[in-house]
Enzyme design. Structure first.
Site, PDB file in Angstrom:
ATOM      1  N   HIS A 156     -55.223 -27.001  -9.034  1.00 45.23           N
ATOM      2  CA  HIS A 156     -54.088 -27.931  -8.966  1.00 45.23           C
ATOM      3  C   HIS A 156     -54.236 -28.916  -7.814  1.00 45.23           C
ATOM      4  O   HIS A 156     -53.235 -29.386  -7.269  1.00 45.23           O
ATOM      5  CB  HIS A 156     -52.748 -27.197  -8.839  1.00 45.23           C
ATOM      6  CG  HIS A 156     -52.566 -26.099  -9.840  1.00 45.23           C
ATOM      7  ND1 HIS A 156     -51.880 -26.267 -11.017  1.00 45.23           N
ATOM      8  CD2 HIS A 156     -53.017 -24.822  -9.848  1.00 45.23           C
ATOM      9  CE1 HIS A 156     -51.898 -25.128 -11.706  1.00 45.23           C
ATOM     10  NE2 HIS A 156     -52.596 -24.240 -11.016  1.00 45.23           N
ATOM     11  N   SER A 277     -64.083 -54.853   1.290  1.00 44.86           N
ATOM     12  CA  SER A 277     -62.961 -55.618   0.753  1.00 44.86           C
ATOM     13  C   SER A 277     -63.103 -57.070   1.187  1.00 44.86           C
ATOM     14  O   SER A 277     -63.586 -57.362   2.281  1.00 44.86           O
ATOM     15  CB  SER A 277     -61.656 -55.033   1.300  1.00 44.86           C
ATOM     16  OG  SER A 277     -60.648 -56.020   1.309  1.00 44.86           O
ATOM     17  N   LYS A 283     -62.251 -51.792   5.120  1.00 47.16           N
ATOM     18  CA  LYS A 283     -62.395 -51.012   3.895  1.00 47.16           C
ATOM     19  C   LYS A 283     -63.832 -50.644   3.558  1.00 47.16           C
ATOM     20  O   LYS A 283     -64.753 -51.405   3.792  1.00 47.16           O
ATOM     21  CB  LYS A 283     -61.814 -51.783   2.696  1.00 47.16           C
ATOM     22  CG  LYS A 283     -60.312 -51.873   2.653  1.00 47.16           C
ATOM     23  CD  LYS A 283     -59.608 -50.531   2.620  1.00 47.16           C
ATOM     24  CE  LYS A 283     -59.827 -49.761   1.335  1.00 47.16           C
ATOM     25  NZ  LYS A 283     -59.256 -50.441   0.158  1.00 47.16           N
ATOM     26  N   GLU A 290     -65.879 -44.827  -8.880  1.00 50.59           N
ATOM     27  CA  GLU A 290     -64.760 -45.360  -9.683  1.00 50.59           C
ATOM     28  C   GLU A 290     -65.249 -45.917 -11.015  1.00 50.59           C
ATOM     29  O   GLU A 290     -64.605 -45.738 -12.050  1.00 50.59           O
ATOM     30  CB  GLU A 290     -64.028 -46.456  -8.907  1.00 50.59           C
ATOM     31  CG  GLU A 290     -63.287 -45.930  -7.690  1.00 50.59           C
ATOM     32  CD  GLU A 290     -62.784 -47.074  -6.815  1.00 50.59           C
ATOM     33  OE1 GLU A 290     -61.580 -47.302  -6.800  1.00 50.59           O
ATOM     34  OE2 GLU A 290     -63.618 -47.741  -6.154  1.00 50.59           O
TER      35      GLU A 290
END
Ligand code: ARG
Length: 450
Positions: A156, A277, A283, A290
């Protein structure tokens, strides 16, 4: 320019609307290697069966060589009337030799395209299997270099129990092993020759289906001509293998996204496998992971699209079957791009083992071990669970440090408190350090055995 079927049609039947919809050359030209291989086998068989002369065979084979080198060199001139790769190759062969008019003897594009797709599927499976194997190697190496590192295992997405980091990496390695086995199984069913099925019902000419199957390296020959030209199970099955493989890759990707976040901090990605970024200078983004996750949607979509295309088809060949190509090509290309990128991401990532250890050694993660400690003293598990649960409750509501509570509990004491943070779960296939070397060895042997 006449079409392959001009004889049956009156005059100039060309129709741009139909061509724009029906032409597949734009994407099926990449089948030229398979198409030419299939034609070589076919014309050799025609000569062997005395359906063409040896001279005609030689002329056609020479023309096929020329076509192949022209396509490879980029000098092949596709004609606006070339509807698909089969048409283009036959048209050019016939330009090069009059014997070309015999190349399609006893053959239809229906069995021809099925041959091409089966050959393509077979070699795609081989290439992808190698890539998966390489990724399994990355998992193995990560397991080996993680040495004595430990990490929480999650259920979980909540910290559950500590395991070795190697155990975690190999969990993905074993899942990939099932992909390897599934691909091998799919390859077996793809590797059946449909050549000789003709358009739908075979031919009255004395062809030799065994000869073409053997030359093309197929394991066996179709049993039923209707099935042979209408069957795209091998494509659907391969798309399923790639979709499920993608699902596994996506889950690995999701772990990387989480683990490389500041919140987890378990992994630091190499600069070459991350992006920055355009606005926020601090970043560092896990784009590979992804995209692996994102592109898996296409893999599932390609499978779903083909299954839907197949479900309503009457028996035999239907033009709908042409839809198998973009789906398969896209899934093969997608998987072929994401696996190496993912393997590179894992190979080059820094494992922040101190951070993992701190999380893994959270004393609460030993709660189950403490309950089992009581079980060994004869306490029924359900009661033991309740006893430890009460201590957890006290600790999380601020009534004391968990280890101190265990030490001073009438059920436990110092001996029990000492097992907190140790890795006692050494049952079969569990993640304790004593099991890791054996598991690494078994995994190494399994992937080496392929
Ligand atoms: N381009 C077609 C395909 O991919 C080849 C087979 C065409 N057969 C036919 N009867 N029109 O399926």
């Amino acid at each position: 320019m006449p079409t392959l079927w001009s004889g049956r049609f009156g005059g100039d039947e060309s129709n741009d609307l139909l061509r724009a919809l029906g032409d597949s050359l734009e994407y099926d030209r990449r089948l030229y290697v398979e198409d030419i291989a299939g034609s070589r086998a076919h014309v050799r068989m025609l000569a062997g069966s005395d359906l063409i002369t040896t001279e005609e065979m030689a002329a056609i084979l020479q023309a096929l060589d020329r076509v192949e080198s022209e396509i490879e060199a980029g000098t092949f001139e596709f004609d606006s009337n070339d509807e698909d790769i089969h048409t283009a190759v036959e048209r050019r062969v016939t330009e090069l030799t009059p014997a070309g008019a015999k190349i399609h003897t006893g053959r239809s594009r229906n069995d021809q395209v099925a041959v091409d797709m089966r050959l393509f599927t077979r070699s795609a499976i081989d290439r992808i299997t190698d890539l998966v194997h390489r990724l399994q190697g990355a998992m193995l190496w990560a397991a080996e270099r993680s040495d004595s590192a430990v990490v929480p295992a999650y259920t979980h997405l909540q910290r559950a129990q500590p395991v070795t980091l190697g155990h975690y990496f190999l969990s993905h390695g074993w899942a990939l092993q099932r992909d390897v086995e599934r691909l091998a199984d799919a390859r077996h069913r793809a590797n059946v020759s449909p050549l000789g099925a003709g358009a739908i019902a075979g031919t009255s000419l004395p062809i030799d289906v065994e000869a073409t199957a053997a030359e093309l390296g197929f394991d066996s020959v179709f049993e039923n001509s209707i099935d042979a030209v209408g069957d795209r199970d091998f494509v659907a099955e391969s798309l399923f293998c790639l979709a499920l493989l993608g699902v596994h890759l996506s889950r690995i990707g999701e772990d990387i996204v989480l683990w490389s976040s500041s919140e987890f901090g378990y992994l630091t990605l190499d600069d070459r496998f991350s992006t920055g970024s355009s606005m926020m200078p601090q970043k560092k983004n896990p784009d590979v992971a992804e995209l692996v996750r994102g592109k898996t949607g296409r893999l599932i979509g390609n499978l779903t699209g083909l299954l839907v295309a197949l479900k309503g088809l009457p028996s035999g060949y239907n033009k709908d079957l042409q839809e198998d190509k973009e789906a398969l090509f896209d899934s093969v290309d997608t998987i072929s791009r994401i696996i190496p990128a993912l393997a590179g991401t894992i190979d080059t990532a820094t494992l922040n083992v101190d951070r993992m250890r701190d999380a893994a050694l959270d004393p609460l993660l030993s709660a189950t071990d403490l309950a089992e400690w009581l079980v060994k003293k004869g306490v029924p598990f359900r009661d033991a669970h309740g006893i430890v649960g009460a201590l957890v409750q006290q600790s999380v509501s601020g009534d004391g440090d968990f280890v101190d509570l265990v030490r001073s509990s009438p059920y436990f004491g110092a001996d029990a408190a000492n097992i907190i943070g140790s890795m006692l779960r050494d049952s079969h296939g569990s993640g304790s350090p004593v099991n890791l070397d054996t598991q690494i060895e078994r995994f190494r042997r399994t992937i080496g055995e392929r």
